[in-house]
Write an enzyme that holds these catalytic residues in place. Structure first.
Site, PDB file in Angstrom:
ATOM      1  N   ASN A 210       0.851  -1.190   0.000  1.00 13.36           N
ATOM      2  CA  ASN A 210       0.000   0.000   0.000  1.00 13.36           C
ATOM      3  C   ASN A 210       0.882   1.233   0.000  1.00 13.36           C
ATOM      4  O   ASN A 210       2.115   1.136   0.012  1.00 13.36           O
ATOM      5  CB  ASN A 210      -0.955  -0.027   1.199  1.00 13.36           C
ATOM      6  CG  ASN A 210      -0.193  -0.091   2.495  1.00 13.36           C
ATOM      7  OD1 ASN A 210       0.581   0.799   2.799  1.00 13.36           O
ATOM      8  ND2 ASN A 210      -0.395  -1.154   3.266  1.00 13.36           N
ATOM      9  N   ASP A 279      -4.180  -6.049   4.790  1.00  8.92           N
ATOM     10  CA  ASP A 279      -5.239  -6.857   5.401  1.00  8.92           C
ATOM     11  C   ASP A 279      -5.213  -8.304   4.913  1.00  8.92           C
ATOM     12  O   ASP A 279      -5.637  -9.202   5.617  1.00  8.92           O
ATOM     13  CB  ASP A 279      -6.612  -6.228   5.107  1.00  8.92           C
ATOM     14  CG  ASP A 279      -6.778  -4.910   5.863  1.00  8.92           C
ATOM     15  OD1 ASP A 279      -6.379  -4.871   7.047  1.00  8.92           O
ATOM     16  OD2 ASP A 279      -7.260  -3.921   5.276  1.00  8.92           O
ATOM     17  N   PRO A 304      -3.075 -11.598  10.212  1.00  7.54           N
ATOM     18  CA  PRO A 304      -3.414 -11.393  11.623  1.00  7.54           C
ATOM     19  C   PRO A 304      -3.526  -9.906  11.915  1.00  7.54           C
ATOM     20  O   PRO A 304      -2.809  -9.102  11.321  1.00  7.54           O
ATOM     21  CB  PRO A 304      -2.213 -11.995  12.369  1.00  7.54           C
ATOM     22  CG  PRO A 304      -1.100 -12.014  11.371  1.00  7.54           C
ATOM     23  CD  PRO A 304      -1.735 -12.153  10.018  1.00  7.54           C
ATOM     24  N   ASP A 305      -4.449  -9.545  12.807  1.00  9.62           N
ATOM     25  CA  ASP A 305      -4.537  -8.147  13.239  1.00  9.62           C
ATOM     26  C   ASP A 305      -3.602  -7.981  14.440  1.00  9.62           C
ATOM     27  O   ASP A 305      -3.905  -8.406  15.556  1.00  9.62           O
ATOM     28  CB  ASP A 305      -5.976  -7.770  13.606  1.00  9.62           C
ATOM     29  CG  ASP A 305      -6.118  -6.263  13.802  1.00  9.62           C
ATOM     30  OD1 ASP A 305      -5.278  -5.677  14.506  1.00  9.62           O
ATOM     31  OD2 ASP A 305      -7.059  -5.676  13.234  1.00  9.62           O
ATOM     32  N   ILE A 306      -2.450  -7.383  14.181  1.00  6.45           N
ATOM     33  CA  ILE A 306      -1.384  -7.320  15.198  1.00  6.45           C
ATOM     34  C   ILE A 306      -1.847  -6.501  16.404  1.00  6.45           C
ATOM     35  O   ILE A 306      -1.694  -6.901  17.561  1.00  6.45           O
ATOM     36  CB  ILE A 306      -0.106  -6.691  14.585  1.00  6.45           C
ATOM     37  CG1 ILE A 306       0.325  -7.485  13.356  1.00  6.45           C
ATOM     38  CG2 ILE A 306       1.015  -6.645  15.623  1.00  6.45           C
ATOM     39  CD1 ILE A 306       1.385  -6.799  12.506  1.00  6.45           C
ATOM     40  N   PHE A 322      -4.063   3.505  14.859  1.00 11.48           N
ATOM     41  CA  PHE A 322      -4.245   4.548  13.852  1.00 11.48           C
ATOM     42  C   PHE A 322      -5.407   4.143  12.956  1.00 11.48           C
ATOM     43  O   PHE A 322      -5.614   2.960  12.705  1.00 11.48           O
ATOM     44  CB  PHE A 322      -2.968   4.718  13.019  1.00 11.48           C
ATOM     45  CG  PHE A 322      -2.042   5.757  13.585  1.00 11.48           C
ATOM     46  CD1 PHE A 322      -1.408   5.550  14.800  1.00 11.48           C
ATOM     47  CD2 PHE A 322      -1.823   6.962  12.909  1.00 11.48           C
ATOM     48  CE1 PHE A 322      -0.574   6.508  15.345  1.00 11.48           C
ATOM     49  CE2 PHE A 322      -0.991   7.922  13.445  1.00 11.48           C
ATOM     50  CZ  PHE A 322      -0.359   7.706  14.661  1.00 11.48           C
ATOM     51  N   LYS A 336     -13.297   1.609  15.587  1.00 10.44           N
ATOM     52  CA  LYS A 336     -12.085   0.788  15.730  1.00 10.44           C
ATOM     53  C   LYS A 336     -11.586   0.804  17.161  1.00 10.44           C
ATOM     54  O   LYS A 336     -11.121  -0.198  17.697  1.00 10.44           O
ATOM     55  CB  LYS A 336     -10.981   1.347  14.831  1.00 10.44           C
ATOM     56  CG  LYS A 336     -11.008   0.731  13.469  1.00 10.44           C
ATOM     57  CD  LYS A 336     -10.027   1.351  12.530  1.00 10.44           C
ATOM     58  CE  LYS A 336     -10.557   1.100  11.122  1.00 10.44           C
ATOM     59  NZ  LYS A 336      -9.765   1.674  10.085  1.00 10.44           N
ATOM     60  N   LYS A 340     -11.403  -2.754  18.955  1.00 14.81           N
ATOM     61  CA  LYS A 340     -10.082  -3.319  19.299  1.00 14.81           C
ATOM     62  C   LYS A 340      -9.721  -3.051  20.762  1.00 14.81           C
ATOM     63  O   LYS A 340      -8.614  -3.343  21.193  1.00 14.81           O
ATOM     64  CB  LYS A 340      -9.008  -2.750  18.360  1.00 14.81           C
ATOM     65  CG  LYS A 340      -9.237  -3.093  16.891  1.00 14.81           C
ATOM     66  CD  LYS A 340      -7.996  -2.872  16.025  1.00 14.81           C
ATOM     67  CE  LYS A 340      -8.364  -2.945  14.541  1.00 14.81           C
ATOM     68  NZ  LYS A 340      -7.222  -3.007  13.644  1.00 14.81           N
TER      69      LYS A 340
HETATM   70  O1  C5P Z   1      -8.708  -2.096  11.139  1.00 14.86           O
HETATM   71  P1  C5P Z   1      -7.700  -1.209  10.566  1.00 14.86           P
HETATM   72  O2  C5P Z   1      -6.719  -1.908   9.698  1.00 14.86           O
HETATM   73  O3  C5P Z   1      -8.175   0.018   9.880  1.00 14.86           O
HETATM   74  O4  C5P Z   1      -6.945  -0.679  11.869  1.00 14.86           O
HETATM   75  C1  C5P Z   1      -5.844   0.153  11.783  1.00 14.86           C
HETATM   76  C2  C5P Z   1      -4.994  -0.035  13.001  1.00 14.86           C
HETATM   77  O5  C5P Z   1      -4.762  -1.417  13.269  1.00 14.86           O
HETATM   78  C3  C5P Z   1      -3.619   0.563  12.813  1.00 14.86           C
HETATM   79  O6  C5P Z   1      -3.178   0.989  14.067  1.00 14.86           O
HETATM   80  C4  C5P Z   1      -2.807  -0.611  12.293  1.00 14.86           C
HETATM   81  O7  C5P Z   1      -1.418  -0.471  12.567  1.00 14.86           O
HETATM   82  C5  C5P Z   1      -3.407  -1.779  13.049  1.00 14.86           C
HETATM   83  N1  C5P Z   1      -3.417  -3.048  12.296  1.00 14.86           N
HETATM   84  C6  C5P Z   1      -2.653  -4.110  12.719  1.00 14.86           C
HETATM   85  N2  C5P Z   1      -2.695  -5.295  12.035  1.00 14.86           N
HETATM   86  C7  C5P Z   1      -3.495  -5.450  10.977  1.00 14.86           C
HETATM   87  C8  C5P Z   1      -4.285  -4.375  10.528  1.00 14.86           C
HETATM   88  C9  C5P Z   1      -4.229  -3.188  11.212  1.00 14.86           C
HETATM   89  O8  C5P Z   1      -1.894  -3.966  13.685  1.00 14.86           O
HETATM   90  N3  C5P Z   1      -3.509  -6.594  10.329  1.00 14.86           N
END
Ligand code: C5P
Length: 401
Positions: A210, A279, A304-306, A322, A336, A340
């Protein structure tokens, strides 16, 4: 940015070959808005003459204790009064020894002894001189006496040898000085930050990524270092210099970013997810370049959503997310934050910040939305740090009550 606007700096130049870098430093200080009084030792004046510094600073240059230009013949007192800081660059081994022992046999050493402002030194010397027990003792004592020591760096030296003792570059000393003036709002905090994009390989030459430049994450890392935090920066593929003092871990994919974060998170008090993590990633990763066909499709699997994973850990660090959106910023960002379970989300419209040096953000926390002034990403990062520090200290005092 006029980072040093309104600051008065006494720049002391002692007799080392790195004095040539002091001329550049004086130029950078002036450009940053500081008012500079240059004071040369006799040896310093042998390397770079007073006219050079006078031309750069537009002010008189000093080097004689008996200078009659001061009305009261007390240059050693007058020059340090009203100064915000005395910065010695380069500081030779001999001058450090004099400072350690409180000697005052020329204008610069006398005004250091008579000062009522902080003293900063940027050592410059041959590696053996730097490593000598005497210099190491002196530097340790100066630290105890409250003197800040910038550097030295390691590398090739003017004498042809290689090792520690080189003076920092002028731009690095400028950054250290700017950091010195920032309030230490995150002292003793260990901050873990993700920044930049991730790159999800499709085959050896192609991938999904991106448009994140990493600038906001790197600015935050710098602002946290300036605020006194110990910073680890997990960076996706970006072309940016590591902020001085931050420990950088380079990664490429979201999976690597997750692993790097999970390895470090136990030692973090604060986690800031600035990275634009992809994503999705392709299922599988072709070993060889996929040949061109009329059409192709790629199967994707969610990454994975870190941030969500870190925030849901027992004893999670203070988590900051963010939200870069192209519309409905308030509702998406707040959504969000709640989903989260984050105490703080930094929201921005992508059209305001993506790739550029400026950003306009709004902070979302349990008390609502707080728009910050638009500005350079570093200025915005410092404002985010201020808000973050307030929330952390409020959390700590609530926990104690
Ligand atoms: O849900 P979204 O991607 O918009 O959320 C953005 C936030 O989540 C940012 O702080 C981004 O660094 C974190 N994030 C993450 N892992 C992902 C997707 C987003 O840590 N796979």
């Amino acid at each position: 940015m006029s980072e040093l606007h309104g600051k008065r700096v006494v720049l002391g130049v002692t007799g080392g070959v790195a004095a040539y870098k002091a001329a550049e430093l004086a130029r950078l200080l002036v450009k940053a808005g500081a008012e500079i009084d240059v004071v040369l030792t006799d040896a310093g004046a042998h390397f770079v003459g007073a006219p050079t510094f006078q031309a750069i600073t537009g002010r008189p240059v000093w080097h004689n204790l008996w200078d009659s230009r001061m009305d009261n013949a007390m240059a050693h007192i007058d020059l340090s009064r009203g100064a915000d800081v005395i910065l010695i660059a380069p500081a030779t081994a001999d001058f450090l020894a004099k400072l350690t022992h409180g000697m005052a046999d020329d204008l610069l050493s006398t005004l250091c002894l008579a000062r009522d402002c902080p003293l900063l030194v940027a050592p410059a010397m041959n590696r053996q001189m730097w490593q000598s027990p005497a210099t190491q003792r002196n530097v340790a004592q100066l630290g105890i006496d409250g003197v800040s020591v910038f550097g030295p760096a390691s590398g090739e030296q003017a004498c042809g040898e290689t090792g520690a003792g080189r003076m920092l570059e002028a731009s690095e000393i400028l950054d250290e000085l700017i950091a010195f003036f920032q309030p230490k709002l995150l002292n003793n905090q260990r901050v873990l930050i993700t920044a930049g994009p991730t790159f999800e390989a499709i085959d050896p030459v192609r991938g999904l990524t991106n448009a994140s430049s990493g600038k906001m994450g790197f600015a935050l890392a710098r602002a946290c270092v300036e605020a006194g935090a110990q910073v680890r920066l997990v960076a996706g593929p970006v072309v940016l210099d590591t902020p001085r003092g931050a420990m950088r871990i380079d990664v490429t994919s979201a999976a690597q970013m997750r692993d790097a974060v999970m390895q470090a998170v136990d030692d973090a008090d604060v986690f800031i997810g600035v990275a634009a993590v992809a994503d999705y990633r392709p299922v599988g990763n072709a070993v060889h370049k996929i040949k061109k066909t009329a059409a192709m499709s790629i199967d994707l699997v969610a990454n994975p959503d870190i941030l969500a994973e870190v925030a849901s850990r027992p004893n999670a660090p203070f988590c900051v997310g963010f939200a870069a959106e192209s519309q409905n910023l308030a509702s998406y960002a707040e959504g969000k934050r709640v989903a989260k379970k984050l105490p703080l989300v930094v929201g921005n419209l992508v059209q305001d910040g993506l790739g550029g040096d400026q950003n306009a953000v709004t902070l979302f926390d349990a008390n609502g939305a707080h728009p910050l002034s638009q500005g350079h990403k570093l200025a915005v990062a410092r404002d985010i740090v201020k808000h973050l520090a307030t929330l952390i200290s409020k959390g700590n005092s609530d926990a104690q009550n």
